[in-house]
Every structure is written in C-alpha cells, then in structure tokens.
Scaffold this active site. Sequence first.
Site, PDB file in Angstrom:
ATOM      1  N   SER A   5      17.451 -46.844   2.817  1.00 50.05           N
ATOM      2  CA  SER A   5      17.577 -45.533   3.778  1.00 50.05           C
ATOM      3  C   SER A   5      18.797 -45.684   4.433  1.00 50.05           C
ATOM      4  CB  SER A   5      16.175 -45.610   4.954  1.00 50.05           C
ATOM      5  OG  SER A   5      16.782 -44.839   5.979  1.00 50.05           O
TER       6      SER A   5
ATOM      7  N   MET B  58       4.168 -42.673   5.446  1.00 47.05           N
ATOM      8  CA  MET B  58       4.982 -43.166   6.498  1.00 47.05           C
ATOM      9  C   MET B  58       4.020 -44.086   7.108  1.00 47.05           C
ATOM     10  SD  MET B  58       7.351 -41.060   6.454  1.00 47.05           S
ATOM     11  CE  MET B  58       8.145 -42.110   7.860  1.00 47.05           C
TER      12      MET B  58
ATOM     13  N   HIS C 195      14.258 -37.046   2.380  1.00 47.86           N
ATOM     14  CA  HIS C 195      13.235 -36.926   3.134  1.00 47.86           C
ATOM     15  C   HIS C 195      13.460 -35.942   4.274  1.00 47.86           C
ATOM     16  CE1 HIS C 195      10.189 -39.545   6.034  1.00 47.86           C
ATOM     17  NE2 HIS C 195       9.864 -38.297   5.871  1.00 47.86           N
TER      18      HIS C 195
ATOM     19  N   ASP D 147       7.453 -46.020   3.637  1.00 46.01           N
ATOM     20  CA  ASP D 147       8.276 -45.757   4.478  1.00 46.01           C
ATOM     21  C   ASP D 147       8.412 -45.934   5.868  1.00 46.01           C
ATOM     22  OD1 ASP D 147      10.975 -44.860   5.427  1.00 46.01           O
ATOM     23  OD2 ASP D 147      10.606 -42.822   5.077  1.00 46.01           O
TER      24      ASP D 147
ATOM     25  N   ASP E  87      17.310 -39.723   5.326  1.00 45.18           N
ATOM     26  CA  ASP E  87      16.410 -39.168   6.487  1.00 45.18           C
ATOM     27  C   ASP E  87      17.104 -38.002   7.163  1.00 45.18           C
ATOM     28  OD1 ASP E  87      14.256 -40.890   6.131  1.00 45.18           O
ATOM     29  OD2 ASP E  87      15.499 -42.609   6.323  1.00 45.18           O
TER      30      ASP E  87
ATOM     31  N   HIS F  43      17.789 -43.297  -0.033  1.00 40.24           N
ATOM     32  CA  HIS F  43      16.956 -42.576   0.587  1.00 40.24           C
ATOM     33  C   HIS F  43      17.829 -41.817   1.754  1.00 40.24           C
ATOM     34  CE1 HIS F  43      12.597 -41.587   2.072  1.00 40.24           C
ATOM     35  NE2 HIS F  43      13.298 -41.878   3.583  1.00 40.24           N
TER      36      HIS F  43
ATOM     37  N   MET G 163      16.729 -35.314  10.108  1.00 46.55           N
ATOM     38  CA  MET G 163      15.805 -35.275  11.112  1.00 46.55           C
ATOM     39  C   MET G 163      16.407 -33.898  12.107  1.00 46.55           C
ATOM     40  SD  MET G 163      15.324 -39.204  11.951  1.00 46.55           S
ATOM     41  CE  MET G 163      14.553 -40.219  11.105  1.00 46.55           C
TER      42      MET G 163
ATOM     43  N   MET H 115      12.665 -34.209   7.476  1.00 42.59           N
ATOM     44  CA  MET H 115      11.592 -34.383   8.806  1.00 42.59           C
ATOM     45  C   MET H 115      12.221 -33.070   9.494  1.00 42.59           C
ATOM     46  SD  MET H 115      11.666 -38.417   9.190  1.00 42.59           S
ATOM     47  CE  MET H 115      13.282 -38.616   8.172  1.00 42.59           C
TER      48      MET H 115
HETATM   49  C1  DX5 Z   1      11.915 -43.084   9.701  1.00 41.75           C
HETATM   50  C2  DX5 Z   1      12.674 -42.812   8.510  1.00 41.75           C
HETATM   51  C3  DX5 Z   1      12.753 -44.206   7.787  1.00 41.75           C
HETATM   52  C4  DX5 Z   1      13.488 -45.225   8.369  1.00 41.75           C
HETATM   53  C5  DX5 Z   1      13.047 -46.530   7.889  1.00 41.75           C
HETATM   54  O1  DX5 Z   1      11.594 -41.760  10.097  1.00 41.75           O
HETATM   55  O2  DX5 Z   1      11.859 -42.002   7.489  1.00 41.75           O
HETATM   56  O3  DX5 Z   1      13.154 -43.891   6.477  1.00 41.75           O
HETATM   57  O4  DX5 Z   1      14.955 -45.018   8.085  1.00 41.75           O
HETATM   58  O5  DX5 Z   1      13.620 -47.474   8.609  1.00 41.75           O
HETATM   59  P1  DX5 Z   1      13.409 -49.247   8.733  1.00 41.75           P
HETATM   60  O6  DX5 Z   1      13.288 -49.524   7.212  1.00 41.75           O
HETATM   61  O7  DX5 Z   1      14.279 -49.608   9.539  1.00 41.75           O
HETATM   62  O8  DX5 Z   1      12.002 -49.165   9.280  1.00 41.75           O
HETATM   63 ZN    ZN Z   2      12.369 -41.619   5.203  1.00 42.63          ZN
END
Ligand code: DX5
Ligand code: ZN
Length: 220
Positions: free
Chosen positions: A10, A139, A68, A177, A37, A35, A39, A70
């Site tokens: 990620s 998650m 991903h 994840d 993320d 990956h 947000m 969010m």
């Molecule tokens: C959290 C994300 C993850 C995050 C994981 O909302 O979806 O992908 O980046 O980070 P680590 O591996 O540090 O928990």
């Molecule tokens: Zn993620």
Amino acid sequence: MNQSIRIAPSILAADFSKLGEEVAAVAEMGADLIHLDVMDGHFVPNISFGPGIIASIRKYTDLPFDVHLMIEPVDNYIEAFVAAGSDIITVHAEAGPHIHSTLQKIRALGIKAGVALNPGTPIEALDNLWDLVDLVLVMTVNPGFGGQSFIESQLCKVSALRRKISQLGHPVSLSVDGGINRETANKSVQAGADTLVAGSAVFQLKGVTYSEAIEQLRNP
Ligand code: DX5
Ligand code: ZN
C-alpha cells in the site's frame, strides 16, 4: 516457498515526494499488485489522493493497480479511476447506496470489481453480489489510516469467506488489509487469505530492503 500468496504494498506508507520511484522499487522487488488507498475525509476520517495522482504514477510499473476506494458516494468517480489506470476497483459494502449497480458499472468498464468489508460488517453483505465480485477485501483495521493494529476477530471472517469462495463457480481473490506484518500475515494465510495488503510492513521497516520485507510477508 509460498509463491501463491500475492503481496500488495500500500503506497499510503510510501514517501509521497517520490511516489513513482517507490512504486517502481516495490514492483522490481517482488510485489504482485500495487494497492492504492483513496480516502475522502467523509467516508473515512482522512484524505489521501485521487485519480490524478494514480494516473501520474501509472507509467512506473506494469503491475496491476488495486484501487481501494474509501469514498462516499462512489458512482460518479468510477470512470475517472478506470481512466487513471485501475485494474481492480474495490468499493466498500457500507458506502452504498447501490452497491450492486456500482459493481455492474465497474465490470461494464472492463476491469475487475472488489468489495471491502469493514470490521463490523458481516459476510452476508455479499450474499446477492457474488456473481459480480472478483475480490473481497477484509478490513483487518477500521479504514482511514496506516499503521494500526490488526483486529484478530476478523480471522473468523476470513475463514468463513474462504469456505464460501470454495463453493462458488468462479475465482474470487481473498485479500486482507490493515495491520499486516509477519505474524498477522501468517495467521491470515492460515485462515485462507491469498492476497496481503501491507503498507508499514513494506515501506517503513528499518534496516530491511523492500525485497526482504515482501518475501518475509510471503513466507512468514
Ligand atoms: C487503511 C488502508 C490500508 C493501509 C494499510 O484504511 O486501507 O491499505 O494503508 O496500512 P498498514 O499496512 O500500515 O496497516
Ligand atoms: Zn487499503
């Protein structure tokens, strides 16, 4: 060697000032997917990046981009994330209101569709969606931030999903994840996960190369 396990670094935990180089580095050092993320500061309490950044780093690797989302609402942004170079778009079951049509929309644009389940969401949320699902993202933290602790109760969900997926007539990836490190990677794989998303445990381990970090997760 556990080569069937896919590792998806990620980039949330990467150095954003040189994101392209970070993506190229993990790709060269054994990652299977990248990956990403996304947000929105609304569905989750943090803001990361959007399709513009994804498009700008697309040229640094040929690996699949596992995006991903969010964000809520999501439908109006799907086309932009496909155009940016997504290979898989995962949306949250909780982000609604019409997840079935969101998955149809992703598939209609010619890429794979995934559904993410927050820790408090049961697997029954997928009951009427399976024919549209290529990936389930469990998650193992509440979404929004990297560097959180793995929630152990989610291992039962992973096992239940593995049983369910084995009864389906088509392949579905089972990804975890959040809070993935060597120990939780091992537990997740034992429970049935085939894909491990990891931010901190790839990009932020001191004294360990990206290649070593990725192989440690693949063979914990
Ligand atoms: C959290 C994300 C993850 C995050 C994981 O909302 O979806 O992908 O980046 O980070 P680590 O591996 O540090 O928990
Ligand atoms: Zn993620």
